[in-house]
Design a protein around this motif. Structure first.
Motif, PDB file in Angstrom:
ATOM      1  N   CYS A  29     128.035  99.024 -83.894  1.00 24.75           N
ATOM      2  CA  CYS A  29     128.399  98.432 -85.187  1.00 24.75           C
ATOM      3  C   CYS A  29     129.697  99.044 -85.706  1.00 24.75           C
ATOM      4  CB  CYS A  29     127.274  98.652 -86.197  1.00 24.75           C
ATOM      5  SG  CYS A  29     127.708  98.143 -87.857  1.00 24.75           S
ATOM      6  N   GLU A  30     130.628  98.200 -86.071  1.00 29.85           N
ATOM      7  CA  GLU A  30     131.922  98.667 -86.582  1.00 29.85           C
ATOM      8  C   GLU A  30     132.073  98.427 -88.069  1.00 29.85           C
ATOM      9  OE1 GLU A  30     134.783  96.663 -84.155  1.00 29.85           O
ATOM     10  OE2 GLU A  30     134.395  97.942 -82.421  1.00 29.85           O
ATOM     11  N   GLY A  31     131.003  97.989 -88.703  1.00 30.05           N
ATOM     12  CA  GLY A  31     131.032  97.829 -90.146  1.00 30.05           C
ATOM     13  C   GLY A  31     131.908  96.706 -90.662  1.00 30.05           C
ATOM     14  N   HIS A  32     132.070  95.648 -89.867  1.00 25.83           N
ATOM     15  CA  HIS A  32     132.868  94.514 -90.344  1.00 25.83           C
ATOM     16  C   HIS A  32     132.189  93.785 -91.509  1.00 25.83           C
ATOM     17  CE1 HIS A  32     135.926  94.730 -87.304  1.00 25.83           C
ATOM     18  NE2 HIS A  32     135.006  94.825 -86.378  1.00 25.83           N
ATOM     19  N   GLY A  33     130.861  93.873 -91.550  1.00 24.77           N
ATOM     20  CA  GLY A  33     130.141  93.296 -92.682  1.00 24.77           C
ATOM     21  C   GLY A  33     130.062  91.784 -92.678  1.00 24.77           C
ATOM     22  N   LEU A  34     130.456  91.156 -91.585  1.00 26.57           N
ATOM     23  CA  LEU A  34     130.360  89.690 -91.542  1.00 26.57           C
ATOM     24  C   LEU A  34     128.897  89.265 -91.550  1.00 26.57           C
ATOM     25  CD1 LEU A  34     133.112  88.926 -88.885  1.00 26.57           C
ATOM     26  CD2 LEU A  34     133.327  89.120 -91.350  1.00 26.57           C
ATOM     27  N   CYS A  35     128.035  90.118 -90.979  1.00 26.45           N
ATOM     28  CA  CYS A  35     126.604  89.819 -90.963  1.00 26.45           C
ATOM     29  C   CYS A  35     126.061  89.807 -92.393  1.00 26.45           C
ATOM     30  CB  CYS A  35     125.860  90.835 -90.112  1.00 26.45           C
ATOM     31  SG  CYS A  35     126.149  92.543 -90.621  1.00 26.45           S
ATOM     32  N   LEU A  80     125.902 100.020 -91.972  1.00 29.54           N
ATOM     33  CA  LEU A  80     125.037  98.861 -92.168  1.00 29.54           C
ATOM     34  C   LEU A  80     123.579  99.297 -92.325  1.00 29.54           C
ATOM     35  CD1 LEU A  80     124.977  95.748 -92.303  1.00 29.54           C
ATOM     36  CD2 LEU A  80     124.328  95.779 -89.898  1.00 29.54           C
ATOM     37  N   CYS A 140     128.634  88.465 -85.758  1.00 31.69           N
ATOM     38  CA  CYS A 140     129.078  89.829 -85.459  1.00 31.69           C
ATOM     39  C   CYS A 140     130.049  89.809 -84.278  1.00 31.69           C
ATOM     40  CB  CYS A 140     127.902  90.729 -85.143  1.00 31.69           C
ATOM     41  SG  CYS A 140     128.451  92.368 -84.621  1.00 31.69           S
ATOM     42  N   VAL A 154     131.162  92.143 -82.469  1.00 38.15           N
ATOM     43  CA  VAL A 154     130.942  93.114 -81.397  1.00 38.15           C
ATOM     44  C   VAL A 154     129.515  93.034 -80.854  1.00 38.15           C
ATOM     45  CG1 VAL A 154     132.757  94.688 -82.104  1.00 38.15           C
ATOM     46  CG2 VAL A 154     130.489  94.937 -83.106  1.00 38.15           C
TER      47      VAL A 154
HETATM   48  S1  SF4 Z   1     128.966  92.151 -88.352  1.00 38.85           S
HETATM   49 FE1  SF4 Z   1     127.396  93.548 -89.079  1.00 38.85          FE
HETATM   50  S2  SF4 Z   1     126.487  94.406 -87.235  1.00 38.85           S
HETATM   51 FE2  SF4 Z   1     128.400  93.479 -86.616  1.00 38.85          FE
HETATM   52  S3  SF4 Z   1     129.859  95.150 -86.662  1.00 38.85           S
HETATM   53 FE3  SF4 Z   1     129.921  94.120 -88.609  1.00 38.85          FE
HETATM   54  S4  SF4 Z   1     128.512  95.246 -89.925  1.00 38.85           S
HETATM   55 FE4  SF4 Z   1     128.077  95.824 -87.814  1.00 38.85          FE
END
Ligand code: SF4
Ligand SMILES: Cc1cc2nc3c(=O)[nH]c(=O)nc-3n(C[C@H](O)[C@H](O)[C@H](O)COP(=O)(O)OP(=O)(O)OC[C@H]3O[C@@H](n4cnc5c(N)ncnc54)[C@H](O)[C@@H]3O)c2cc1C
Lengths: 402, 68
Positions: B16-22, B38, B60, B62
């Motif tokens: 998890c890279e913390g993109h926060g799209l989820c 997350l 996500c 990744v």
């Molecule tokens: S979309 Fe969610 S699970 Fe995927 S990298 Fe971002 S925060 Fe982590």
């Protein structure tokens, strides 16, 4: 502008048949959204690539990372990047292409001669990489097969010349350096500037130089195969020629819209969508294939979150017409290169100097904020773990009291 | 009566890279904490949450989330 006739809503009438062309993130998101919005009819997905869905952004990042041959049984980075299967209850034709469309008859023609009738169509056929030659020494990076081929070639540690200093070119250059290759990158002007503005582009360029990247400031006029010796000659706008063993071209992409050439749906050769993703009655589009009006001009934003947000809106519009919400989202973009991890919300105004909100730019670890003109500003995290919603808020500072 | 659990949501935390799209896709199921980590608020997924969970897994970049 054509009036939009929504499909009979699943709540009020016959569910109908929806065909999605393209099984990249836009097509998959559209499929998920259709089901989520209650569509219970027949869903068919056509996808040219024979592979299961995978993460495209990972191709130039994690997938070019560790080049060692994996031991049997170990999940490779490539396998780890597979995405969830297409939406429940969809018929997927992987390895099939759409080659024609008749919007009057509402049919899609397939490469095997098959004809698919639809009540609603989602066009999500994405884009493909541009290149200079058909030489086996010139690589591009768009799909999983490209990534596999490039990985394999990089494992021999050739000298690599990357053409193009956008995020893709810089990510590939970074991976090739990491793998131990000599790497030259040819780009006119400062790499990354158009995408991240002066300050961050400066940071990327100096990080790249520190890690041994050779930068050549020129544009490429032509690339020639050098048949007997192998390799390629790169002719530069500055007059010189560069000899290259392996070339990776990262010079942009072209939308996959040839199959629409006779459909009457292209405007000046482009597939134009409105704020709902609508192209024509019963036809919507999303992702890298689509152009959208933006102020006086039109633009194609070929990025992951744009594809997702456009696909959500387009799927909803196919079911509910323009009573669904129009597209509205703040851009989000990220890149990993030369030890820098950048996340950016909003559009960075190229020449504006940002405020350092946290951290220190000199240490390459900072949160930056730009005051924008009208649509709010932008914010970026450089090697800084910060919740993205917080970064989004920084990109849209509360309006100052009048 | 509690809703029947039809799937479990799993996070491969190192990925998890913390993109926060989820989180944007399924704000009722997960959120990023103040450190940008997350947090899965719901891991036992009911039929009702299934589409939201699927969408979160999908977006996500990744492939850090899985439904099992
Ligand atoms: S979309 Fe969610 S699970 Fe995927 S990298 Fe971002 S925060 Fe982590
Ligand atoms: C190497 C790389 C790295 C990237 N990194 C980032 C990043 O870090 N951040 C970011 O935001 N964006 C990134 N992007 C961009 C992002 O991946 C794309 O914007 C996004 O994947 C577009 O999704 P899409 O579904 O519109 O198109 P695509 O993913 O291209 O999917 C289209 C699909 O349709 C299929 N298709 C094409 N023609 C037909 C046809 N006639 N019939 C049937 N099927 C067809 C194709 O085979 C393909 O599978 C990157 C792109 C690349 C190539």
């Amino acid at each position: 502008m054509t009036a939009m006739h929504p499909l009979p809503s699943p709540r009020v009438g016959a569910p109908g048949r929806i065909v999605i062309v393209g099984h990249g993130i836009a097509g998959l998101t559209a499929g998920d959204t259709l089901r989520r919005e209650g569509f219970s009819g027949e869903l068919t997905v056509i996808g040219q690539e024979p592979h299961d869905p995978y993460s495209r952004p990972a191709l130039s990042k994690a997938m070019l990372g560790d080049l060692s041959t994996p031991s049997p049984g170990v999940v490779t980075e490539v396998e780890a990047q597979y995405l969830a299967a297409p939406s429940a209850d969809a018929t997927v034709h992987a390895g099939r292409s759409a080659v024609g469309l008749d919007p009057e008859a509402r049919t899609v023609l397939l490469d095997d001669g098959g004809v698919l009738a639809y009540d609603g169509l989602v066009i999500a056929s994405g884009a493909r990489a541009r290149c200079f030659t058909d030489s086996p020494d010139e690589y591009t990076l768009r799909g999983l097969d490209d990534a596999r081929a490039l990985r394999q070639r990089l494992a021999d540690r050739p000298a690599v010349t990357v053409i193009g200093g956008g995020p893709l070119g810089m990510e590939v250059a970074s991976a090739a350096r990491e793998a131990g290759c000599e790497v030259t990158l040819v780009h006119r002007g400062q790499p990354m500037r158009r995408h991240v503005g002066d300050v961050l582009a400066g940071l990327c360029t100096s990080a790249a130089r520190d890690r041994g990247l050779h930068l050549v400031d020129a544009s490429v006029t032509r690339v020639r195969r050098d048949a007997p010796a192998g390799g390629l000659d790169i002719e530069l706008s500055t007059g010189g020629t560069l000899r290259a063993e392996v070339v990776v071209s990262a010079i942009g992409d072209d939308p996959n819209d040839e199959w629409l050439a006779d459909s009457g749906l292209l405007t000046d050769g482009r597939l134009l969508i409105d704020d709902w993703g609508v192209v024509a009655p019963g036809v919507v589009a999303a992702g890298d294939v689509a152009w959208r009006r933006s102020g006086p001009g039109i633009q194609r934003r070929a990025l992951w979150t744009d594809a997702i947000e456009q696909a959500k809106v387009a799927a909803a519009a196919l079911l509910h017409g323009r009573s669904a919400s129009p597209v509205s989202y703040a851009p989000y973009f990220w890149t990993e290169q030369f030890g820098l991890n950048l996340r950016i919300c909003g559009e960075v105004p190229a020449e504006v100097t940002p405020t350092v909100v946290d951290g220190d730019l000199a240490e390459s670890r900072a949160v930056l904020q730009w005051e924008g003109p009208t649509q709010g500003g932008a914010a970026a995290a450089v090697n800084f773990r910060i919740p993205i919603p917080k970064l989004r808020r920084l990109a849209r500072p509360a309006p100052a009291a009048a | 009566m509690a809703a029947t659990v039809v799937a479990h949501l799993e996070l491969d935390r190192p990925r998890c890279e913390g993109h926060g799209l989820c989180e944007e896709a399924a704000p009722d199921l997960m959120h990023l904490d103040d450190e940008g980590e997350l947090v899965l608020d719901v891991t036992d997924i009911s039929e009702q949450d299934l589409e939201a969970a699927r969408t979160a897994v999908r977006v996500c970049p990744v492939a850090a989330l899985k439904l099992a």
